[in-house]
Design a protein around this motif. Structure first.
Motif, PDB file in Angstrom:
ATOM      1  N   LYS A   1      -7.377  -1.490   4.737  1.00 22.09           N
ATOM      2  CA  LYS A   1      -6.830  -2.834   4.984  1.00 22.09           C
ATOM      3  C   LYS A   1      -7.904  -3.764   5.548  1.00 22.09           C
ATOM      4  CE  LYS A   1      -3.323  -5.273   7.713  1.00 22.09           C
ATOM      5  NZ  LYS A   1      -2.260  -5.104   8.749  1.00 22.09           N
ATOM      6  N   ASP A   2      -8.649  -3.300   6.555  1.00 20.25           N
ATOM      7  CA  ASP A   2      -9.701  -4.130   7.150  1.00 20.25           C
ATOM      8  C   ASP A   2     -10.800  -4.427   6.139  1.00 20.25           C
ATOM      9  OD1 ASP A   2      -8.311  -4.097   9.524  1.00 20.25           O
ATOM     10  OD2 ASP A   2      -9.591  -2.591  10.485  1.00 20.25           O
ATOM     11  N   SER A   3     -11.183  -3.424   5.359  1.00 20.13           N
ATOM     12  CA  SER A   3     -12.236  -3.620   4.352  1.00 20.13           C
ATOM     13  C   SER A   3     -11.793  -4.602   3.281  1.00 20.13           C
ATOM     14  CB  SER A   3     -12.605  -2.274   3.714  1.00 20.13           C
ATOM     15  OG  SER A   3     -13.075  -1.364   4.666  1.00 20.13           O
ATOM     16  N   LEU A   4     -10.536  -4.496   2.878  1.00 22.75           N
ATOM     17  CA  LEU A   4     -10.010  -5.389   1.851  1.00 22.75           C
ATOM     18  C   LEU A   4      -9.902  -6.816   2.374  1.00 22.75           C
ATOM     19  CD1 LEU A   4      -8.997  -5.381  -1.053  1.00 22.75           C
ATOM     20  CD2 LEU A   4      -6.714  -4.814  -0.201  1.00 22.75           C
ATOM     21  N   ALA A   5      -9.439  -6.959   3.610  1.00 23.15           N
ATOM     22  CA  ALA A   5      -9.329  -8.301   4.200  1.00 23.15           C
ATOM     23  C   ALA A   5     -10.698  -8.960   4.291  1.00 23.15           C
ATOM     24  CB  ALA A   5      -8.683  -8.206   5.584  1.00 23.15           C
TER      25      ALA A   5
ATOM     26  N   SER B   1     -13.898  -1.730  -6.158  1.00 23.52           N
ATOM     27  CA  SER B   1     -15.062  -1.339  -5.376  1.00 23.52           C
ATOM     28  C   SER B   1     -14.678  -0.980  -3.941  1.00 23.52           C
ATOM     29  CB  SER B   1     -16.094  -2.473  -5.378  1.00 23.52           C
ATOM     30  OG  SER B   1     -17.211  -2.151  -4.588  1.00 23.52           O
ATOM     31  N   VAL B   2     -13.786  -1.765  -3.340  1.00 26.65           N
ATOM     32  CA  VAL B   2     -13.355  -1.494  -1.968  1.00 26.65           C
ATOM     33  C   VAL B   2     -12.632  -0.154  -1.885  1.00 26.65           C
ATOM     34  CG1 VAL B   2     -11.806  -2.246  -0.121  1.00 26.65           C
ATOM     35  CG2 VAL B   2     -13.261  -3.914  -1.280  1.00 26.65           C
ATOM     36  N   LEU B   3     -11.764   0.121  -2.835  1.00 28.45           N
ATOM     37  CA  LEU B   3     -11.055   1.403  -2.850  1.00 28.45           C
ATOM     38  C   LEU B   3     -12.030   2.569  -2.948  1.00 28.45           C
ATOM     39  CD1 LEU B   3      -7.992   0.634  -5.154  1.00 28.45           C
ATOM     40  CD2 LEU B   3      -7.861   1.736  -2.920  1.00 28.45           C
ATOM     41  N   GLU B   4     -12.970   2.479  -3.855  1.00 28.78           N
ATOM     42  CA  GLU B   4     -13.914   3.580  -4.051  1.00 28.78           C
ATOM     43  C   GLU B   4     -14.757   3.793  -2.803  1.00 28.78           C
ATOM     44  OE1 GLU B   4     -17.754   4.528  -6.903  1.00 28.78           O
ATOM     45  OE2 GLU B   4     -15.945   3.682  -7.810  1.00 28.78           O
ATOM     46  N   ARG B   5     -15.300   2.706  -2.243  1.00 25.08           N
ATOM     47  CA  ARG B   5     -16.152   2.826  -1.053  1.00 25.08           C
ATOM     48  C   ARG B   5     -15.373   3.368   0.141  1.00 25.08           C
ATOM     49  NH1 ARG B   5     -17.752  -2.506  -2.176  1.00 25.08           N
ATOM     50  NH2 ARG B   5     -16.764  -3.120  -0.223  1.00 25.08           N
ATOM     51  N   SER B   6     -14.128   2.946   0.303  1.00 25.86           N
ATOM     52  CA  SER B   6     -13.337   3.362   1.460  1.00 25.86           C
ATOM     53  C   SER B   6     -13.076   4.862   1.445  1.00 25.86           C
ATOM     54  CB  SER B   6     -12.012   2.596   1.503  1.00 25.86           C
ATOM     55  OG  SER B   6     -12.232   1.208   1.682  1.00 25.86           O
TER      56      SER B   6
ATOM     57  N   GLY C   1      -5.406   3.966   5.688  1.00 25.67           N
ATOM     58  CA  GLY C   1      -4.725   2.677   5.607  1.00 25.67           C
ATOM     59  C   GLY C   1      -5.406   1.596   6.428  1.00 25.67           C
ATOM     60  N   PRO C   2      -5.600   1.793   7.740  1.00 21.51           N
ATOM     61  CA  PRO C   2      -6.264   0.761   8.545  1.00 21.51           C
ATOM     62  C   PRO C   2      -7.671   0.419   8.063  1.00 21.51           C
ATOM     63  CG  PRO C   2      -5.133   2.320   9.962  1.00 21.51           C
ATOM     64  CD  PRO C   2      -5.062   2.880   8.571  1.00 21.51           C
ATOM     65  N   TYR C   3      -8.440   1.446   7.682  1.00 14.32           N
ATOM     66  CA  TYR C   3      -9.805   1.182   7.227  1.00 14.32           C
ATOM     67  C   TYR C   3      -9.791   0.393   5.918  1.00 14.32           C
ATOM     68  CZ  TYR C   3     -14.682   1.831   5.991  1.00 14.32           C
ATOM     69  OH  TYR C   3     -15.991   1.590   5.648  1.00 14.32           O
TER      70      TYR C   3
ATOM     71  N   TYR D   1       0.858  -1.188   0.000  1.00 18.02           N
ATOM     72  CA  TYR D   1       0.000   0.000   0.000  1.00 18.02           C
ATOM     73  C   TYR D   1       0.887   1.229   0.000  1.00 18.02           C
ATOM     74  CZ  TYR D   1      -2.728   3.705   2.432  1.00 18.02           C
ATOM     75  OH  TYR D   1      -3.313   4.879   2.813  1.00 18.02           O
ATOM     76  N   THR D   2       0.681   2.117  -0.966  1.00 17.55           N
ATOM     77  CA  THR D   2       1.393   3.394  -1.002  1.00 17.55           C
ATOM     78  C   THR D   2       0.365   4.498  -1.234  1.00 17.55           C
ATOM     79  OG1 THR D   2       1.842   3.111  -3.377  1.00 17.55           O
ATOM     80  CG2 THR D   2       3.574   2.447  -1.851  1.00 17.55           C
ATOM     81  N   ALA D   3       0.631   5.662  -0.663  1.00 18.43           N
ATOM     82  CA  ALA D   3      -0.330   6.748  -0.802  1.00 18.43           C
ATOM     83  C   ALA D   3       0.358   8.088  -0.618  1.00 18.43           C
ATOM     84  CB  ALA D   3      -1.458   6.601   0.221  1.00 18.43           C
TER      85      ALA D   3
END
Length: 449
Positions: free
Chosen positions: A123-127, A145-150, A119-121, A98-100
């Motif tokens: 990561k948890d959503s992706l897991a 989808s996870v990236l957009e929603r997060s 990052g934490p949110y 993960y880079t940002a």
């Protein structure tokens, strides 16, 4: 009246010489502004330039990712509002990268919060998504989808947390609040209350930040880039002839993009001043951002905050003229563009051997880097940046190359502020000015297979 006479002994030749030696490396410049004002800077040796750049840019390396960030102005008020993250995540299927890059504006509260929370949110959503995905689910679509929603969720949370400060959302009741009551609501909570203070909720919501996020999966077969704002992502690739070529991956969400301005105008067709001077409501350059809630909510909230919040990060005299233009919010979008880039090679997905020289690179940067290339198109910038980094990589991989690690982000930063021109780099690093002479500049370079 008694007069006191001070007798000064003339300086010796050695003292005079020592004094001259102390100032011999100093020079003055007009910073290419053309006016009469001059500022002093110190001419550094090549080794001193390298040391000073490292000290100011704080380069770091995590696995295959290099990062550096620079704001050489020493004034506290102008300290950098850029943030960046480089992390390795242990997810159910393996280790992801993960880079940002985040580019804050108006205050530090929003960018500090979002850079720490995303990052934490994510990561948890992706897991959770990877653990529960149906067998036939497509990974690229799932992660997109996870990236957009997060990103949208964190922005929406900033706004809802701010709205919770007020007992009512009705315009008439809000306008009827006594100023002392508004100031109380927008001040610190008592120790017994839970959650962020009214001040912090307002600061996080009314400040803003862009976000440029990249994910590489555990197989290194997929790259995702999500963007809100005007940071830039560039993919560099080495072709069969050994030439490095760069491509801009994302759309730039600011007033330089005619498509973004047209989008806003189409959403507010009766409001000629919804974009003015290539800015949202004539104020904000980015056309999409996290935060900046006053450009997403009815005008009454901006009126309350700008009149009654005690903060040093905004000026009511500057902000209030823009508030009457708020008629049909939102004017600012929190929707990211998300891009998926397969990283398979031409042979159908066989990965490059781990000991081979990288054939691809990903560059993420805040808009401070593009500002240093004034007059270039974004594609020209992409080519220039990739060739700088690619040539550095090729020299590292050469048979006579030193085995010490070279921070590729720092190399690109050095090129941007003057390259081999030691005098220009010295000027940009040591100029004695009370205001910023360059924008906050953050660069992340990731080696890809």
């Amino acid at each position: 009246m008694d007069l006191r006479v001070i007798d000064l002994t003339p300086a010796s030749e050695s003292q005079l010489q020592r004094t001259l030696d102390e100032v011999k490396d100093f020079a003055t410049t007009d910073m290419d502004r053309g006016g009469p004002e001059r500022w002093t800077y110190r001419m550094l040796s090549e080794s001193a330039v390298a040391d000073e750049l490292r000290r100011l840019a704080c380069p770091q390396t995590v696995a295959s990712v290099d990062a550096a960030s620079l704001q050489p102005c020493r004034t506290w008020h102008y300290r950098s509002q850029d943030r960046h993250k480089v992390e390795q995540w242990a997810l159910p299927c393996g280790t992801w990268t993960y880079t940002a890059v985040f580019d804050g504006h108006m205050n530090h509260h929003t960018v500090d919060h979002i850079s720490a929370a995303l990052g934490p949110y994510l990561k948890d959503s992706l897991a959770a998504a990877l653990r529960s995905r149906p067998p036939d689910a497509k990974i690229p679509t799932l992660v997109t989808s996870v990236l957009e929603r997060s990103l949208e969720h964190l922005d929406s949370t900033l706004v809802s947390d701010f709205l919770a400060v007020f007992p009512s959302g009705k315009t008439e009741e809000l306008r009827g609040l006594h100023p002392s009551r508004v100031k109380q609501l927008l001040s610190d909570c008592s120790p017994a209350e839970k959650g962020p203070s009214g001040y912090l909720r307002a600061a996080r919501a009314f400040g803003g930040t862009t976000a440029l996020v990249a994910l590489v999966d555990h197989t290194k077969s997929h790259l995702w880039v999500a963007n809100i704002g005007d940071c830039v992502a560039v993919l560099g690739q080495k072709d069969g002839a050994g030439n490095w070529r760069g491509t801009v991956l994302n759309s730039i969400h600011n007033g330089s993009n005619p498509g973004e301005l047209e989008r806003i105008r189409s959403e507010h067709p009766e409001e000629t001043d919804c974009t003015w001077n290539n800015r949202v409501l004539g104020f904000l350059a980015p056309t999409r951002a996290i935060g900046d809630a006053w450009l997403k909510l009815p005008a009454v909230y901006a009126e309350l905050v700008f009149k009654h919040l005690d903060a040093d990060w905004f000026s009511p005299e500057v902000m209030e003229p823009h508030v009457p233009r708020i008629r049909t919010p939102p004017y600012l979008s929190n929707t990211p563009d998300v891009y998926h880039i397969p990283l398979q090679d031409r042979d159908g997905g066989v990965q490059v051997k781990s000991n081979a020289a990288p054939q691809r690179i990903l560059i993420l940067c805040s808009d401070g880097l593009s500002d240093l290339y004034d007059g270039y198109t974004f594609q020209d910038m992409a080519m220039e940046w990739v060739q700088v980094v690619g040539q550095e990589l090729d020299s590292i991989a050469g048979p006579s190359a030193a085995r010490t690690h070279t921070n590729l982000a720092l190399s690109l930063l050095r090129e941007a502020i003057g390259g081999a021109d030691t005098q220009l780099v010295s000027r940009n690093l040591t100029i004695e000015m009370e205001e910023r002479w360059m924008d906050d500049t953050t660069i992340v370079v990731q080696r890809l297979p």
